[in-house]
Design a protein around this motif. Structure first.
Motif, PDB file in Angstrom:
ATOM      1  N   VAL A 139      -1.417 -35.385  -9.941  1.00  0.00           N
ATOM      2  CA  VAL A 139      -2.063 -35.643  -8.654  1.00  0.00           C
ATOM      3  C   VAL A 139      -1.145 -35.325  -7.461  1.00  0.00           C
ATOM      4  O   VAL A 139      -1.592 -35.344  -6.324  1.00  0.00           O
ATOM      5  N   MET A 140       0.121 -35.055  -7.734  1.00  0.00           N
ATOM      6  CA  MET A 140       1.027 -34.672  -6.646  1.00  0.00           C
ATOM      7  C   MET A 140       2.144 -33.800  -7.185  1.00  0.00           C
ATOM      8  O   MET A 140       2.655 -34.067  -8.271  1.00  0.00           O
ATOM      9  N   THR A 141       2.464 -32.733  -6.459  1.00  0.00           N
ATOM     10  CA  THR A 141       3.515 -31.806  -6.875  1.00  0.00           C
ATOM     11  C   THR A 141       4.423 -31.524  -5.688  1.00  0.00           C
ATOM     12  O   THR A 141       3.951 -31.102  -4.627  1.00  0.00           O
ATOM     13  N   MET A 142       5.711 -31.777  -5.879  1.00  0.00           N
ATOM     14  CA  MET A 142       6.705 -31.524  -4.829  1.00  0.00           C
ATOM     15  C   MET A 142       7.729 -30.527  -5.356  1.00  0.00           C
ATOM     16  O   MET A 142       8.225 -30.674  -6.476  1.00  0.00           O
ATOM     17  N   VAL A 143       8.038 -29.506  -4.550  1.00  0.00           N
ATOM     18  CA  VAL A 143       9.100 -28.561  -4.901  1.00  0.00           C
ATOM     19  C   VAL A 143      10.082 -28.501  -3.736  1.00  0.00           C
ATOM     20  O   VAL A 143       9.659 -28.331  -2.578  1.00  0.00           O
ATOM     21  N   ASP A 144      11.371 -28.671  -4.055  1.00  0.00           N
ATOM     22  CA  ASP A 144      12.399 -28.558  -3.024  1.00  0.00           C
ATOM     23  C   ASP A 144      12.140 -29.545  -1.885  1.00  0.00           C
ATOM     24  O   ASP A 144      12.413 -29.238  -0.718  1.00  0.00           O
ATOM     25  N   GLY A 145      11.580 -30.698  -2.235  1.00  0.00           N
ATOM     26  CA  GLY A 145      11.318 -31.736  -1.241  1.00  0.00           C
ATOM     27  C   GLY A 145      10.033 -31.582  -0.463  1.00  0.00           C
ATOM     28  O   GLY A 145       9.688 -32.428   0.361  1.00  0.00           O
ATOM     29  N   LYS A 146       9.274 -30.512  -0.727  1.00  0.00           N
ATOM     30  CA  LYS A 146       8.043 -30.254   0.029  1.00  0.00           C
ATOM     31  C   LYS A 146       6.818 -30.492  -0.853  1.00  0.00           C
ATOM     32  O   LYS A 146       6.766 -29.984  -1.988  1.00  0.00           O
ATOM     33  N   VAL A 147       5.848 -31.243  -0.362  1.00  0.00           N
ATOM     34  CA  VAL A 147       4.641 -31.515  -1.135  1.00  0.00           C
ATOM     35  C   VAL A 147       3.716 -30.302  -1.069  1.00  0.00           C
ATOM     36  O   VAL A 147       3.278 -29.905   0.016  1.00  0.00           O
ATOM     37  N   LEU A 148       3.445 -29.700  -2.227  1.00  0.00           N
ATOM     38  CA  LEU A 148       2.583 -28.511  -2.280  1.00  0.00           C
ATOM     39  C   LEU A 148       1.149 -28.864  -2.648  1.00  0.00           C
ATOM     40  O   LEU A 148       0.211 -28.203  -2.226  1.00  0.00           O
ATOM     41  N   PHE A 149       0.992 -29.901  -3.471  1.00  0.00           N
ATOM     42  CA  PHE A 149      -0.343 -30.333  -3.906  1.00  0.00           C
ATOM     43  C   PHE A 149      -0.382 -31.847  -3.864  1.00  0.00           C
ATOM     44  O   PHE A 149       0.543 -32.512  -4.316  1.00  0.00           O
ATOM     45  N   ASN A 150      -1.461 -32.376  -3.291  1.00  0.00           N
ATOM     46  CA  ASN A 150      -1.621 -33.831  -3.231  1.00  0.00           C
ATOM     47  C   ASN A 150      -3.111 -34.151  -3.300  1.00  0.00           C
ATOM     48  O   ASN A 150      -3.840 -33.941  -2.338  1.00  0.00           O
ATOM     49  N   ALA A 151      -3.548 -34.628  -4.457  1.00  0.00           N
ATOM     50  CA  ALA A 151      -4.980 -34.873  -4.673  1.00  0.00           C
ATOM     51  C   ALA A 151      -5.524 -35.896  -3.681  1.00  0.00           C
ATOM     52  O   ALA A 151      -6.700 -35.831  -3.300  1.00  0.00           O
ATOM     53  N   GLN A 152      -4.658 -36.835  -3.254  1.00  0.00           N
ATOM     54  CA  GLN A 152      -5.134 -37.874  -2.325  1.00  0.00           C
ATOM     55  C   GLN A 152      -5.254 -37.344  -0.898  1.00  0.00           C
ATOM     56  O   GLN A 152      -5.803 -38.026  -0.038  1.00  0.00           O
ATOM     57  N   GLN A 153      -4.692 -36.164  -0.635  1.00  0.00           N
ATOM     58  CA  GLN A 153      -4.765 -35.609   0.724  1.00  0.00           C
ATOM     59  C   GLN A 153      -5.301 -34.185   0.714  1.00  0.00           C
ATOM     60  O   GLN A 153      -4.670 -33.256   1.209  1.00  0.00           O
ATOM     61  N   GLY A 154      -6.450 -34.004   0.092  1.00  0.00           N
ATOM     62  CA  GLY A 154      -7.152 -32.723   0.184  1.00  0.00           C
ATOM     63  C   GLY A 154      -6.684 -31.640  -0.776  1.00  0.00           C
ATOM     64  O   GLY A 154      -7.105 -30.494  -0.664  1.00  0.00           O
ATOM     65  N   GLY A 155      -5.802 -31.968  -1.707  1.00  0.00           N
ATOM     66  CA  GLY A 155      -5.417 -30.984  -2.725  1.00  0.00           C
ATOM     67  C   GLY A 155      -4.298 -30.074  -2.258  1.00  0.00           C
ATOM     68  O   GLY A 155      -3.248 -30.527  -1.828  1.00  0.00           O
ATOM     69  N   PHE A 156      -4.543 -28.769  -2.307  1.00  0.00           N
ATOM     70  CA  PHE A 156      -3.492 -27.802  -1.955  1.00  0.00           C
ATOM     71  C   PHE A 156      -3.172 -27.920  -0.471  1.00  0.00           C
ATOM     72  O   PHE A 156      -4.059 -27.851   0.372  1.00  0.00           O
ATOM     73  N   GLN A 157      -1.887 -28.078  -0.163  1.00  0.00           N
ATOM     74  CA  GLN A 157      -1.491 -28.435   1.196  1.00  0.00           C
ATOM     75  C   GLN A 157      -1.430 -27.247   2.142  1.00  0.00           C
ATOM     76  O   GLN A 157      -1.327 -27.430   3.351  1.00  0.00           O
ATOM     77  N   ASP A 158      -1.511 -26.012   1.610  1.00  0.00           N
ATOM     78  CA  ASP A 158      -1.414 -24.869   2.531  1.00  0.00           C
ATOM     79  C   ASP A 158      -2.769 -24.476   3.125  1.00  0.00           C
ATOM     80  O   ASP A 158      -2.833 -23.587   3.975  1.00  0.00           O
ATOM     81  N   GLY A 159      -3.835 -25.130   2.674  1.00  0.00           N
ATOM     82  CA  GLY A 159      -5.146 -24.899   3.277  1.00  0.00           C
ATOM     83  C   GLY A 159      -5.736 -23.523   3.030  1.00  0.00           C
ATOM     84  O   GLY A 159      -6.722 -23.139   3.668  1.00  0.00           O
ATOM     85  N   GLN A 160      -5.139 -22.758   2.084  1.00  0.00           N
ATOM     86  CA  GLN A 160      -5.648 -21.391   1.888  1.00  0.00           C
ATOM     87  C   GLN A 160      -6.240 -21.152   0.507  1.00  0.00           C
ATOM     88  O   GLN A 160      -6.470 -20.008   0.114  1.00  0.00           O
ATOM     89  N   TYR A 161      -6.455 -22.249  -0.228  1.00  0.00           N
ATOM     90  CA  TYR A 161      -6.943 -22.076  -1.591  1.00  0.00           C
ATOM     91  C   TYR A 161      -8.329 -21.413  -1.626  1.00  0.00           C
ATOM     92  O   TYR A 161      -8.575 -20.522  -2.441  1.00  0.00           O
ATOM     93  N   ASP A 162      -9.209 -21.826  -0.724  1.00  0.00           N
ATOM     94  CA  ASP A 162     -10.569 -21.277  -0.759  1.00  0.00           C
ATOM     95  C   ASP A 162     -10.586 -19.772  -0.512  1.00  0.00           C
ATOM     96  O   ASP A 162     -11.386 -19.049  -1.104  1.00  0.00           O
ATOM     97  N   ASP A 163      -9.693 -19.294   0.344  1.00  0.00           N
ATOM     98  CA  ASP A 163      -9.604 -17.842   0.577  1.00  0.00           C
ATOM     99  C   ASP A 163      -9.243 -17.119  -0.722  1.00  0.00           C
ATOM    100  O   ASP A 163      -9.816 -16.075  -1.060  1.00  0.00           O
ATOM    101  N   THR A 164      -8.273 -17.670  -1.448  1.00  0.00           N
ATOM    102  CA  THR A 164      -7.842 -17.062  -2.710  1.00  0.00           C
ATOM    103  C   THR A 164      -8.991 -17.060  -3.719  1.00  0.00           C
ATOM    104  O   THR A 164      -9.244 -16.090  -4.420  1.00  0.00           O
ATOM    105  N   ARG A 165      -9.693 -18.204  -3.744  1.00  0.00           N
ATOM    106  CA  ARG A 165     -10.805 -18.360  -4.680  1.00  0.00           C
ATOM    107  C   ARG A 165     -11.905 -17.317  -4.425  1.00  0.00           C
ATOM    108  O   ARG A 165     -12.409 -16.692  -5.360  1.00  0.00           O
ATOM    109  N   LEU A 166     -12.232 -17.117  -3.173  1.00  0.00           N
ATOM    110  CA  LEU A 166     -13.293 -16.162  -2.838  1.00  0.00           C
ATOM    111  C   LEU A 166     -12.826 -14.734  -3.113  1.00  0.00           C
ATOM    112  O   LEU A 166     -13.584 -13.911  -3.653  1.00  0.00           O
ATOM    113  N   ALA A 167     -11.573 -14.439  -2.753  1.00  0.00           N
ATOM    114  CA  ALA A 167     -11.047 -13.090  -3.003  1.00  0.00           C
ATOM    115  C   ALA A 167     -11.035 -12.804  -4.503  1.00  0.00           C
ATOM    116  O   ALA A 167     -11.330 -11.682  -4.948  1.00  0.00           O
ATOM    117  N   MET A 168     -10.724 -13.828  -5.297  1.00  0.00           N
ATOM    118  CA  MET A 168     -10.644 -13.629  -6.737  1.00  0.00           C
ATOM    119  C   MET A 168     -12.032 -13.375  -7.335  1.00  0.00           C
ATOM    120  O   MET A 168     -12.161 -12.639  -8.317  1.00  0.00           O
TER     121      MET A 168
END
Lengths: 442, 442
Positions: free
Chosen positions: A399-428
């Motif tokens: 439910v949460m993934t941190m790399v190098d001290g930065k939270v990349l994924f957080n299920a409690q706060q909207g999932g992927f933190q970069d806000g660009q997942y849907d773009d990738t999904r549609l392009a794919m």
């Protein structure tokens, strides 16, 4: 009160050297480094943080390390299954790969990195065509990556010949230096797609630039047969040794078809092995001799291989299969314990990264950590967090993934933190027709 | 407009006989039965429903069928791993089981059923001590279950001797009749915990009551050795046949240590086999000869076994492992295709339930269906829904589970629909100390 960037608090924690906290635990992070690990109340009492994540009913543990994959291959996930290896490669995979562009490689890499951060993997070792696009994507997306352009004896989309490949490696090694979050390693493809001169050139360049060297080796009986024919009766492992490829800075992916003297030679030279149990079964390559390799003292880490031959990048699945397949194949139920499997998926893989402390939650280590949801039915009851991490959890419990001290994924706060997942999904989604068309054209 | 109870609409659907819908599809359900399957717009145009679920970006498919498990064992999940079989049983599992009560069995069963509905399983075949509590729990919770009190030659918490066990089976077979959502089957434990007279009595009672007969058989080499010693050189399969146990209404769980004539005998008698690949590996029992059994025409279904030897009840994991392990063990990459693995986890398991239509989404079949989230990274891109269901999905991708027309789990509407999951979760937390104490007392 000491000051830090981030505090993460959960119910339980798997720390370094097998230390377990079960009644509230946390970590304090500063500048991407873990500065404290301990009981929740002590962490909260001693540290003042810019941001505190109270994750509740979760198990905190080190992020997993995928030590062998080809992340852009997510774009062909499920495109061709249940086929003999050569038909799979020649009629389906290679025709599509021949048409790849940097943008497509970056798109596949994006999807693969989203899947990894979603399923609890924080670091990965990658080789592919046009790998620069993977390294750049890892840099942008925040993942920890050791990657290298795959080197063949024939032209690839990234280079026409060895001198171009060498120039590319020299450029990459300045841009993505050893020990950095994104770093380069030397990646000759295999002994059956290269030649003596090329393998020696790869070894020399790796030594010159101080790089790890990673190669597919002894993946199948067919590879062994071909090696014996082409190289004066030598099996892949002694041939690779004759080319200077086996050393403590070498990583051998697959290592399935090994005889006793192959295992002895790998152990003697200190080369590392990456076990890819899911891919080895799915492609019918066989079952690696994990019990014998471990007994010989070989460092064994784990990889998913590419999504085409798996078809996921879920390291929790790979970790469980590594533990149970070793038992089933050896007939010994004590072979590869949960703790040993977790070490394969963390500290052992970390050796490839030359990053001090990576793979365990200790003070001074990089803050690469994940949280597993302990309120899911498969995580109840909990007698032993390590058993749950290896035998009961799915990557989807992360439910949460941190790399190098930065939270990349957080299920409690909207999932992927970069806000660009849907773009990738549609392009794919648009890729499905493109892949089918390129395969048809072949 | 025709009237029905429920409509479920998603992006894609795996229907009967391999039919795939990929551009919007749905089912209409009335009285727990599927009354229509087809394109979304046609379903919506033709049916007026009490309730319509527009699930969006999901794959609708039949619920999976776990053909061999012991659901109350979830209470000991992760309690004892990585141990030799006899030490595991005698020092850890049996001492705890000796102290079980109906309430504890019901609690473990509740947790197991939550896990199954969460991970896409709608039907299961169960045997355990005090099984009445499992059957009652399945009735209350809405799961489809074929279950039976496990029969040993020694006293169990549910009966002192065979005459009590027989009376219990006669009572259960009236209360949970064959073909019902919750139904009874005859469950002698194994050939090594029973005797000639007891096995023959079980067969006769099963015939008398018209029940399926389910037995652990040929699980390990140790079992074969013991059988040869005790039964005049007979291996478990011919011995079971001599006791009258092999017939089209017989289900053989595990069937790992088989020789060629065992396979021939199973095929000739029409007995079914339940393959439990995760448990067989974890307990180091070995690898079942799936390719040879399938070639001989034996019906093979899939089970997770109990959560103690797995440690999950995730049938998606089992289905994938069944497909890839058969390839890896046989060296044939075309062995057990995705479609064949899906059939094992659905239609083949359905044979045990004597419920017409179960296991495929066809008109007239029970409305036992699940929805997988297609917006997760591991489900992208989608070339082939069957490949995704088998090779890419985790049970955790399941977002909706319907059994007999009733929605039991819906991630979009608060998860478990009975509102009692948290009570089970808290009660289970108290079990940890109880289990540890009972094991210590032994």
């Amino acid at each position: 009160m000491k000051r830090c960037d981030t505090i993460v608090i959960g119910d339980s924690l798997i720390g370094g050297n097998g230390k377990i906290w079960s009644n509230g635990a946390g970590v304090a992070v500063c500048g991407g480094i873990i500065v404290d690990v301990g009981e929740a109340r002590e962490i909260i009492a001693q540290w003042q943080a810019e941001q505190t994540y109270h994750l509740g009913c979760v198990l905190l543990m080190p992020g997993l390390i995928n030590a062998h994959t080809h992340v852009p291959m997510t774009m062909m996930r499920g495109f061709a299954d249940d086929l003999p290896l050569l038909e799979w490669l020649n009629k389906h995979i290679f025709p599509v790969e021949a048409k790849l562009t940097r943008d497509l490689v970056a798109l596949g890499a994006r999807l693969g990195m989203y899947e990894m951060m979603r399923t609890g993997t924080t670091s990965f070792v990658d080789s592919y065509l046009l790998e620069e696009a993977v390294l750049e994507t890892a840099e942008t997306m925040g993942m920890r990556c050791t990657g290298g352009e795959v080197v063949f004896a024939f032209p690839s989309p990234a280079y026409a010949d060895w001198s171009e490949a060498e120039a590319l490696y020299r450029r990459h090694s300045e841009r993505f230096p050893v020990g950095g979050r994104v770093q380069v390693a030397m990646m000759p493809h295999s002994v059956y797609t290269t030649n003596d001169a090329l393998l020696k050139a790869c070894r020399n360049l790796a030594d010159d630039l101080g790089l790890m060297l990673h190669i597919h080796l002894a993946e199948s009986i067919a590879e062994s047969n071909q090696s014996r024919e082409l190289h004066g009766g030598m099996r892949p492992v002694p041939y690779a040794h004759a080319m200077g490829l086996l050393s403590p800075s070498s990583v051998l992916a697959h290592a399935v078809d090994l005889d006793g003297s192959d295992i002895e030679l790998i152990a003697q030279t200190g080369a590392q092995v990456v076990h890819n149990p899911v891919s080895n079964l799915k492609l019918a390559s066989g079952v690696a001799r994990v019990k014998e390799m471990a007994s010989a003292g070989i460092s064994i880490s784990l990889g998913t291989d590419g999504a085409c031959s798996n078809n996921t990048l879920d390291m929790f699945e790979t970790m469980k299969l590594a533990a149970i397949l070793a038992k089933g194949a050896s007939g010994v139920a004590t072979c590869v314990s949960a703790g040993e499997a977790l070490a394969m998926a963390t500290c052992e893989g970390a050796r490839i990264f030359r990053t001090p402390g990576l793979g365990e939650l200790n003070v001074g280590a990089p803050a690469d950590l994940i949280a597993l949801d302990l309120s899911e039915p498969n995580m109840i009851p909990m007698f032993n967090p390590v058993s749950h991490a290896v035998y009961a959890a799915s990557g989807k419990d992360c439910v949460m993934t941190m790399v190098d001290g930065k939270v990349l994924f957080n299920a409690q706060q909207g999932g992927f933190q970069d806000g660009q997942y849907d773009d990738t999904r549609l392009a794919m989604a648009d890729m499905v027709d493109w892949v089918r068309q390129k395969a048809r054209e072949a």
